[in-house]
Design a protein around this motif. Structure first.
Motif: not given
Lengths: 393, 457
Positions: A32-33, A41-43, A79, A121, A123, A164-166
């Motif tokens: 995971p990131p 974690a998901r930007y 990421p 994905f 971002n 989609a990138a949550k």
């Protein structure tokens, strides 16, 4: 009956056969990131041309990777996939705005496709031209959907692509185009009413809330009247006095300073009008006159006030949304005002420096920040995030 | 619209996994599959070592089934989403019969399924473009002759008639299709912005009735009291599949905004654009069509030793090698969609098995074992079709003598596959698969339940 084989021999045989079993449990791991804080974690970044990386009237992969969200993601150590556009771009950036020349000699409608591979994905879901309605609605009559809307997002809205990138964390910088188009056309007509902006913005934020976003930063709408694409009428008056304009280019006394009876300090002349129309004609021997009091493409003092008032209203909405959620807020106008006060934003384009005619902080279209400015934006935004969330970088 | 054969690439990965099944007799299953040096008396020697049939007297028949319940998941690195397999219990049958013609010569027949798989993922799984509901079966029918050359040496051989079937369901990704002019040649729709993994078609690939032949050879040596050594070689079998591919449109749900590359007004459904392309019309690229592929079931070599320090206890060990490197690549030929060569790069595998058998009393025999088997798929080709990897397996079994003629065996086996990183997307056209595409972790385990009834006359 016990046979003659001893247990010792048996054990030896089985031990040899069993040697390959050593290390048989070799589990691999999820990867995971590992950002500096789990919040990142998901930007995902939402926005318009600035966020997408548009500079100098164009956009390509190199400029996209210079954009502040990319730099922010690096600071977050998370990421970050960008829908990269192949060189020379879509359209290619200017090499010289005065001659209307772009990289590769391409025209303003040229568009190279995306690079491969297509990321799983995305971002950076920002789309050049997007206004406040666009992150949630590409199809409304007031939407600013354009070729890049499909090229970057495949027809999805920015929030659909973001979902989609949550995302756990988002940045939002939207609203500049709700006033910019009007300003560059020398009018306050078409400016998105503050109530409409608030409704659009709140709808977007509500959708983000429903997406499970844990945090974010909202960036204030830029006071577009500070961009060097808009030159004070008095700058043309001065340029004429200094002989920087051809004899066929007349600057009316209405562009003079107030002390000389003009309104030159309180009016703004868009580059597209001053250079794109008047100077272009004058250079071909056609006699033209810039009248800061009557030329429709010139922003009057009242129009400027209306635009600035709208921006202030927008930013009340933006800041309130951030406050309500405990998100970070950064107002770029504080820096922009200080840079302008310091004289670091040219009042008049410099044809002698075609690669940087609007100074170091703006790209050669006089509207979009330069790569250097993106670094400042990223750092200031990061500082605001760190302060809001108490993150230890 | 030029739709490339790349959309049909995924079926190749189906055959390029280690989909070997080794549980074809419950007695053997209980001792971790070790039978080459000392087959069980239920006739399963026909498969495990044909030489072991030699010396069997009278008539022996057995019938059984191994129920395989596989479960697992894929955890995405980025989203942390974990998607579970939806496999149901898969029964794998076996049947054997032997007849002692003379004290030295024995004839036998076996039916078993040494290669097969079934993987079922939710249709929403991100790996659905590789395949979400897949099934492969290779049934072997093997008449066998075995001869006892000497008290110490037996040989056996079987001729296998192989009958194969395969079925794959997968989604097709619109972003991977070639864009129409005026886009430059080779430009994909993804490069024009169509989002990655945009479902626009479902394809069902089904082929049955593929046939092949193979040979199964065995050697059994008893060098001393309580010791036996076995060798067995099952040859490869090439199956030529001729099947049908049925394509059905799937709604993308995308509504195009202004300025889209298709030149249609804002608000137009992408599905309308796709429908207008006629991709699914008779004779078109995605019309229902035939397809050919060849799959080679690989060679197997087994060597083992059994040691019985007492009449009641036997220790067994075995090494097995499977020639998976035969699946270096796979060629798929479709009637309309062209030919696709798929790189697989599988590697030969080694398996190490150890078992023990204890005859507790005249009625009950207790078995146990452990085995380790390498994975065939290299790191760059671990996909949803069979997220395969090295395995540790533990077995236990019980044999029960019901009466003078009937015997029953039950066994349980737990397969614990090492967690393995893998991918859920295919490489771009013209590029080789790479570990760079690996984006998550596959977990795969299975419970196996075996039951065999044996009758002797």
């Amino acid at each position: 009956m016990v046979r003659r084989l001893t247990m010792r021999r048996i054990t030896s045989v089985l031990a040899v056969l069993g040697l390959p079993l050593v290390g048989a449990c070799d589990n691999e791991l999820v990867n995971p990131p590992t950002p500096v804080d789990p919040l990142f974690a998901r930007y995902v970044s939402i926005g318009n041309s600035i966020t997408a990386g548009f500079q100098a009237g164009g956009i390509n992969d190199a400029l996209q990777l210079d954009a502040y969200p990319v730099l922010l993601a690096q600071m977050m150590d998370t990421p970050f996939n960008v829908p990269l556009l192949r060189f020379p771009g879509c359209p290619a950036p200017y090499t010289n705005i005065f001659t209307n020349t772009r990289i590769g000699g391409t025209g303003p409608t040229f568009c190279a496709a995306r690079t491969l591979p297509i990321p799983t994905f995305i971002n950076n879901v920002a789309v050049p031209g997007a206004e406040s309605i666009d992150p949630t609605n590409n199809l409304d009559a007031s939407s600013s959907a354009n070729a890049l809307t499909t090229l970057l997002l495949g027809g999805r809205t920015q929030l659909e692509a973001a979902a989609a990138a949550k995302p756990t964390f988002v940045s939002v910088w939207i609203g500049n185009n709700d006033v910019l188009g009007s300003a560059l056309s020398g009018t306050d007509q078409g400016v998105t009413p503050t109530a409409t902006f608030a409704a659009n913005f709140d709808a977007m934020m509500t959708a983000l809330d429903g997406m499970g976003v844990q945090g974010g930063i909202l960036l204030g709408v830029v006071k577009v009247t500070n961009t060097p694409n808009l030159s004070p009428g008095v700058a043309y008056f001065g340029a004429k006095a200094q002989g920087a304009l051809p004899p066929t280019f007349t600057v009316d006394n209405s562009c003079a300073p107030a002390v000389l009876g003009g309104v030159g300090e309180s009016t703004l002349v868009p580059f597209a009008y001053g250079f794109g129309v008047l100077l272009a004609q004058a250079s071909q021997g056609v006699s033209v006159t810039l009248n800061c009091a009557t030329d429709p493409p010139v922003l009057s003092g009242a129009e400027i006030t209306n635009i600035v008032t709208a921006i202030a209203g927008y930013n009340q909405t933006v800041q309130a949304a951030a406050t309500a959620r405990g998100w970070a807020f950064w107002d770029p106008n504080v820096v922009l005002d200080s840079v302008k006060a310091a004289g670091d934003i040219p009042l008049f384009p410099n044809p002698a420096a075609p690669t940087a005619p609007f100074g170091q902080w703006f790209s050669s279209d006089g509207v979009h920040p330069s790569s250097q400015a993106h670094q400042v934006v990223a750092q200031r935004a990061w500082d605001a995030i760190v302060a809001e969330y108490g993150i230890t970088p | 619209m030029a739709v490339t054969a790349a959309i049909l690439a995924a079926p190749g990965t189906l055959v390029a996994q280690g989909f070997q099944v080794n549980e074809h007799g419950t007695c053997v299953m209980g001792r971790a599959g070790v039978a080459t040096p000392k087959p069980c008396g239920d006739g399963s020697a026909v498969f495990y070592n044909p030489a072991g049939v030699a010396g069997m007297t009278g008539i022996t028949t057995s019938i059984g089934v191994t129920g395989i319940y596989a479960y697992g998941s894929f955890t995405d690195d980025y989203t942390s989403d974990e998607t579970g397999l939806e496999n149901s219990l898969v029964p794998v049958p076996h049947f054997y019969a032997t007849y002692g013609i003379t004290p030295q010569l024995t004839a036998g027949f076996g039916f078993f399924v040494p290669y097969g798989l079934g993987t079922k993922w939710p249709v929403t799984f991100e790996g659905r473009f590789n395949g979400y509901d897949n099934d492969l079966r290779s049934m072997y029918f093997q008449p066998t002759l075995a001869y006892k050359l000497h008290d110490l040496v037996s040989v056996g051989a079987g001729f296998d008639f192989v009958l194969g079937s395969v079925e794959l369901n997968q989604r097709l990704d619109f972003s991977e299709q070639l864009a129409p002019p005026p886009a430059p040649a080779g430009t994909t729709l993804g490069q024009l912005g169509i989002p990655f993994h945009t479902d626009f078609a479902n394809v069902n690939l089904k082929a049955s009735g593929a046939t092949g032949i193979a040979g199964n050879f065995g050697l059994l040596i008893t060098p001393g009291e309580g010791v036996s050594i076995g060798f067995r070689y099952l040859t490869r079998s090439k199956l030529d599949y001729q099947g049908d591919a049925v394509f059905d449109p799937v709604e993308t749900g995308i509504v195009l905004p202004a300025g889209n590359p298709f030149g249609v007004p804002a608000g137009t459904s992408l599905d309308l654009v796709i429908a207008g392309l006629g991709l699914f019309d008779d004779g078109a690229l995605l019309a229902d069509q035939g397809g050919d592929a060849s799959i080679t079931m690989p060679d197997q070599v087994s060597v083992g030793v059994a040691v019985s320090p007492t009449d009641a206890v036997t220790f067994l060990a075995e090494w097995q090698w499977v020639h998976w490197s035969l699946f270096n690549e796979l060629e798929l030929v479709f009637d309309n969609a062209g030919t696709k060569l798929i790189e697989e790069n599988y590697q030969d595998t080694n398996g190490f098995r150890m078992g023990v058998e204890w005859i507790a009393d005249p009625r009950f025999t207790v078995r146990g074992g452990y085995l380790y088997h390498e994975g065939a798929a290299p790191p760059e080709t671990v996909t949803p079709l069979l997220p395969e990897g090295s395995r540790n397996e533990f077995t236990g079994g019980l044999g029960v003598r019901l009466n003078d003629r009937l015997h029953a065996d039950v066994a349980y086996q737990y397969i614990h596959q090492n967690k393995r990183r893998g991918r859920v997307r295919e490489p771009d056209a013209g590029t080789a698969p790479s570990v760079e595409l690996n984006s998550g972790l596959y977990k795969f385990n299975a419970h196996l339940f075996g039951l065999t009834l044996t009758a002797t006359f």
